[in-house]
Design an enzyme around this catalytic site. Structure first.
Site, PDB file in Angstrom:
ATOM      1  N   HIS A   1       8.560  -2.970   6.001  1.00 33.45           N
ATOM      2  CA  HIS A   1       9.684  -3.552   5.281  1.00 33.45           C
ATOM      3  C   HIS A   1      10.961  -3.288   6.052  1.00 33.45           C
ATOM      4  CE1 HIS A   1      12.373  -4.595   1.984  1.00 33.45           C
ATOM      5  NE2 HIS A   1      11.338  -5.223   1.461  1.00 33.45           N
TER       6      HIS A   1
ATOM      7  N   ASP B   1       3.803  -6.698  -1.693  1.00 34.37           N
ATOM      8  CA  ASP B   1       2.801  -7.765  -1.568  1.00 34.37           C
ATOM      9  C   ASP B   1       1.384  -7.258  -1.343  1.00 34.37           C
ATOM     10  OD1 ASP B   1       4.703  -9.789  -1.800  1.00 34.37           O
ATOM     11  OD2 ASP B   1       5.216  -9.645   0.321  1.00 34.37           O
TER      12      ASP B   1
HETATM   13  N1  CMC Z   1       1.645  -4.493  11.062  1.00 32.62           N
HETATM   14  C1  CMC Z   1       1.699  -4.005  12.307  1.00 32.62           C
HETATM   15  N2  CMC Z   1       2.837  -3.653  12.934  1.00 32.62           N
HETATM   16  C2  CMC Z   1       3.980  -3.829  12.275  1.00 32.62           C
HETATM   17  C3  CMC Z   1       4.015  -4.354  10.960  1.00 32.62           C
HETATM   18  C4  CMC Z   1       2.792  -4.681  10.361  1.00 32.62           C
HETATM   19  N3  CMC Z   1       2.755  -5.191   9.125  1.00 32.62           N
HETATM   20  N4  CMC Z   1       5.293  -4.423  10.540  1.00 32.62           N
HETATM   21  C5  CMC Z   1       6.039  -3.966  11.539  1.00 32.62           C
HETATM   22  N5  CMC Z   1       5.249  -3.600  12.597  1.00 32.62           N
HETATM   23  C6  CMC Z   1       5.692  -3.002  13.859  1.00 32.62           C
HETATM   24  C7  CMC Z   1       6.271  -4.033  14.796  1.00 32.62           C
HETATM   25  O1  CMC Z   1       5.271  -4.572  15.635  1.00 32.62           O
HETATM   26  C8  CMC Z   1       7.316  -3.246  15.513  1.00 32.62           C
HETATM   27  O2  CMC Z   1       6.643  -2.462  16.481  1.00 32.62           O
HETATM   28  P1  CMC Z   1       7.324  -2.197  17.942  1.00 32.62           P
HETATM   29  O3  CMC Z   1       8.566  -1.419  17.641  1.00 32.62           O
HETATM   30  O4  CMC Z   1       6.286  -1.435  18.699  1.00 32.62           O
HETATM   31  O5  CMC Z   1       7.596  -3.566  18.517  1.00 32.62           O
HETATM   32  C9  CMC Z   1       7.856  -2.269  14.463  1.00 32.62           C
HETATM   33  O6  CMC Z   1       6.758  -2.105  13.550  1.00 32.62           O
HETATM   34  C10 CMC Z   1       9.085  -2.761  13.725  1.00 32.62           C
HETATM   35  O7  CMC Z   1       8.792  -4.060  13.171  1.00 32.62           O
HETATM   36  P2  CMC Z   1       9.842  -5.241  13.058  1.00 32.62           P
HETATM   37  O8  CMC Z   1       9.102  -6.532  12.945  1.00 32.62           O
HETATM   38  O9  CMC Z   1      10.863  -5.107  14.155  1.00 32.62           O
HETATM   39  O10 CMC Z   1      10.551  -4.857  11.681  1.00 32.62           O
HETATM   40  P3  CMC Z   1      11.364  -5.838  10.747  1.00 32.62           P
HETATM   41  O11 CMC Z   1      12.228  -4.984   9.903  1.00 32.62           O
HETATM   42  O12 CMC Z   1      12.018  -6.919  11.552  1.00 32.62           O
HETATM   43  O13 CMC Z   1      10.219  -6.542   9.903  1.00 32.62           O
HETATM   44  C11 CMC Z   1       8.701  -7.155   8.199  1.00 32.62           C
HETATM   45  C12 CMC Z   1       9.904  -6.286   8.587  1.00 32.62           C
HETATM   46  C13 CMC Z   1       8.446  -7.027   6.707  1.00 32.62           C
HETATM   47  C14 CMC Z   1       8.985  -8.634   8.542  1.00 32.62           C
HETATM   48  C15 CMC Z   1       7.464  -6.669   9.003  1.00 32.62           C
HETATM   49  O14 CMC Z   1       7.170  -5.337   8.667  1.00 32.62           O
HETATM   50  C16 CMC Z   1       6.225  -7.559   8.774  1.00 32.62           C
HETATM   51  O15 CMC Z   1       6.063  -8.576   9.461  1.00 32.62           O
HETATM   52  N6  CMC Z   1       5.323  -7.168   7.818  1.00 32.62           N
HETATM   53  C17 CMC Z   1       4.192  -7.976   7.488  1.00 32.62           C
HETATM   54  C18 CMC Z   1       4.624  -9.124   6.600  1.00 32.62           C
HETATM   55  C19 CMC Z   1       4.967  -8.661   5.182  1.00 32.62           C
HETATM   56  O16 CMC Z   1       4.204  -7.918   4.570  1.00 32.62           O
HETATM   57  N7  CMC Z   1       6.108  -9.152   4.652  1.00 32.62           N
HETATM   58  C20 CMC Z   1       6.517  -8.861   3.281  1.00 32.62           C
HETATM   59  C21 CMC Z   1       7.788  -8.087   3.222  1.00 32.62           C
HETATM   60  S1  CMC Z   1       8.090  -7.382   1.588  1.00 32.62           S
HETATM   61  C22 CMC Z   1       8.300  -8.691   0.497  1.00 32.62           C
HETATM   62  C23 CMC Z   1       9.439  -9.596   0.869  1.00 32.62           C
HETATM   63  O17 CMC Z   1      10.567  -9.150   1.059  1.00 32.62           O
HETATM   64  O18 CMC Z   1       9.209 -10.811   0.910  1.00 32.62           O
END
Ligand code: CMC
Length: 393
Positions: A270, A327
């Site tokens: 998140h 989720d």
């Molecule tokens: N599985 C594997 N690795 C992950 C995941 C995951 N679900 N989420 C983040 N990471 C890793 C990512 O690869 C990155 O690693 P590195 O630093 O080595 O490149 C690090 O963690 C930081 O991730 P980010 O994508 O830069 O973080 P963000 O704040 O931009 O993204 C997020 C947040 C929710 C989009 C992301 O965690 C994600 O894609 N999660 C899966 C989709 C999901 O469950 N979304 C629902 C969010 S909650 C409900 C809502 O608000 O809608």
């Protein structure tokens, strides 16, 4: 114009002040108007939380009765608006259908479009809260070629919604009270989450002076994305694929961690929570209650618990502070209740609606609100002279 700060994803930008929702992502705390989410999910109703978010205080009994009544009497759609649903292709994504319905409200209810008139804002608020569940159920029905039933306004909003979803072909459908309460709790857990992508979309469109219906339709559009509300359907697809393939969850988790593979563990991570999402904790309890009540054994719940167990002990997830988000377990509950996967994000939209409305109203009443118009850092060509077409290579 001064210096422009490069901030992709608005990671460090607060375009607004807000008195609605407080999140401490490090500590895993979520409060609405000061009330902890756990207490609201335990004791409140969906419309009580909607009132709290929009008007700032928990309602008195009289205020709540009046609010609920004025919403439950508005669940019907204009007959011609119903036809919009019938006209759309059967295989359309229900979120796209819902968005079309919400946009169409501004064409059918033109007497409540003026953001500067508090009475009109109030009426459009009631209309949205009342009609969104009806439209959500219609999005499901058109996908199945089923008749669009009329709402039954002797029922509560949530009972009505479940009846509109499931009462055909089961004519004598009566929603199980445990399911009604569980769905209500899930709506409450989704009700607001401060400056998330869809709330920002709602504020942005509203900042240009657009009406409430149009602004909310932008919220529905943003929520449909897989990185936002669309994640709940992705979790279900992930669990289904894993179950069907019989792949060892450990092997799958190696894929998730591999930098050569873009697979993510859906329902994990998140932008704000760097600790266990307090909503996810509550959702897990609801999953147990609903599955037990309905006598359902779902292997996907065990699979999800196994993935969580592996993740919480794994260096990759620990280092990056990745925990289950809201989720991760919701889909399993929605499935048990009978919702098809393509409806999951629509359920999120019904839940999130009060937050969108509250934030839109907060913005239009805030004297500091300006049209949201960010800057950019230009990386294109410097000035050059026009080249006639016959001289281009
Ligand atoms: N599985 C594997 N690795 C992950 C995941 C995951 N679900 N989420 C983040 N990471 C890793 C990512 O690869 C990155 O690693 P590195 O630093 O080595 O490149 C690090 O963690 C930081 O991730 P980010 O994508 O830069 O973080 P963000 O704040 O931009 O993204 C997020 C947040 C929710 C989009 C992301 O965690 C994600 O894609 N999660 C899966 C989709 C999901 O469950 N979304 C629902 C969010 S909650 C409900 C809502 O608000 O809608």
């Amino acid at each position: 114009t001064g210096a422009v700060t490069f901030d992709p994803g608005f990671m460090n930008t607060a375009p607004t002040t807000s008195a609605i929702t407080f999140i401490d992502g490090e500590a895993g705390i979520l409060r609405h108007r000061g009330y902890p989410i756990e207490q609201l999910a335990e004791h409140s109703s969906y419309l009580e939380v909607a009132f709290l978010l929009i008007y700032g205080e928990l309602p008195t009994k009289g205020q709540l009765d009046q609010f609920v009544h004025s919403i439950e009497q508005r669940t019907l759609l204009d007959e011609n608006l119903k036809r919009v649903f019938i006209a759309l292709p059967r295989d359309a994504a229900p979120m796209a259908v819902l968005q079309a319905g919400v946009s169409a409200l501004s064409t059918f209810y033109q007497d409540s479009l003026d953001p500067s008139d508090p009475e009109q804002v109030h009426i459009s608020t009631l209309r949205l809260l009342a009609k969104m569940p009806t439209m959500a159920a219609y999005a499901h029905r058109v996908a199945n070629g089923q008749p669009l039933m009329y709402p039954d306004n002797s029922l509560s909003l949530v009972q009505n919604f479940l009846r509109l979803m499931f009462a055909f072909p089961v004519e004598d459908f009566v929603a199980d009270p445990v399911v009604v309460r569980a769905l209500e709790q899930l709506f409450i857990l989704h009700a607001d989450h401060e400056q998330n992508c869809s709330a920002t979309a709602v504020r942005l469109v509203g900042s240009a002076g657009a009406d409430l219906f149009s602004s909310i339709s932008a919220g529905v559009a943003a929520l449909s994305g897989p990185a936002h509300g669309g994640a709940n359907t992705r979790v279900m697809h992930m669990l289904d694929d894993l179950r069907k393939s019989g792949q060892d969850p450990r092997v799958f988790m190696e894929k998730v961690k591999s930098k050569d593979d873009s697979t993510r563990l859906m329902g994990f991570g998140h932008r704000v929570y760097k600790n266990y999402d307090p909503r996810a904790k509550f959702v897990k309890g609801i999953a147990d209650t609903v599955l037990e009540r309905l006598g359902i054994h779902d292997e996907r719940l065990e699979l999800a618990m196994k993935l969580e167990e592996i993740a919480l002990r794994d260096e990759y997830f620990i280092e990056r502070h990745l925990y289950p988000n809201i989720d991760f377990y919701t889909g399993i509950i929605y499935k048990a209740m009978g919702f098809p996967t393509h409806m999951f994000t629509v359920l999120f939209a019904i839940g999130r609606l009060p937050g969108w409305i509250a934030q839109w109203q907060e913005a239009i009443n805030d004297p500091d609100t300006k049209i949201m118009r960010p800057r950019q850092i230009y990386t294109g060509e410097a000035e050059r002279a026009y080249v006639p077409i016959e001289e281009r290579t």
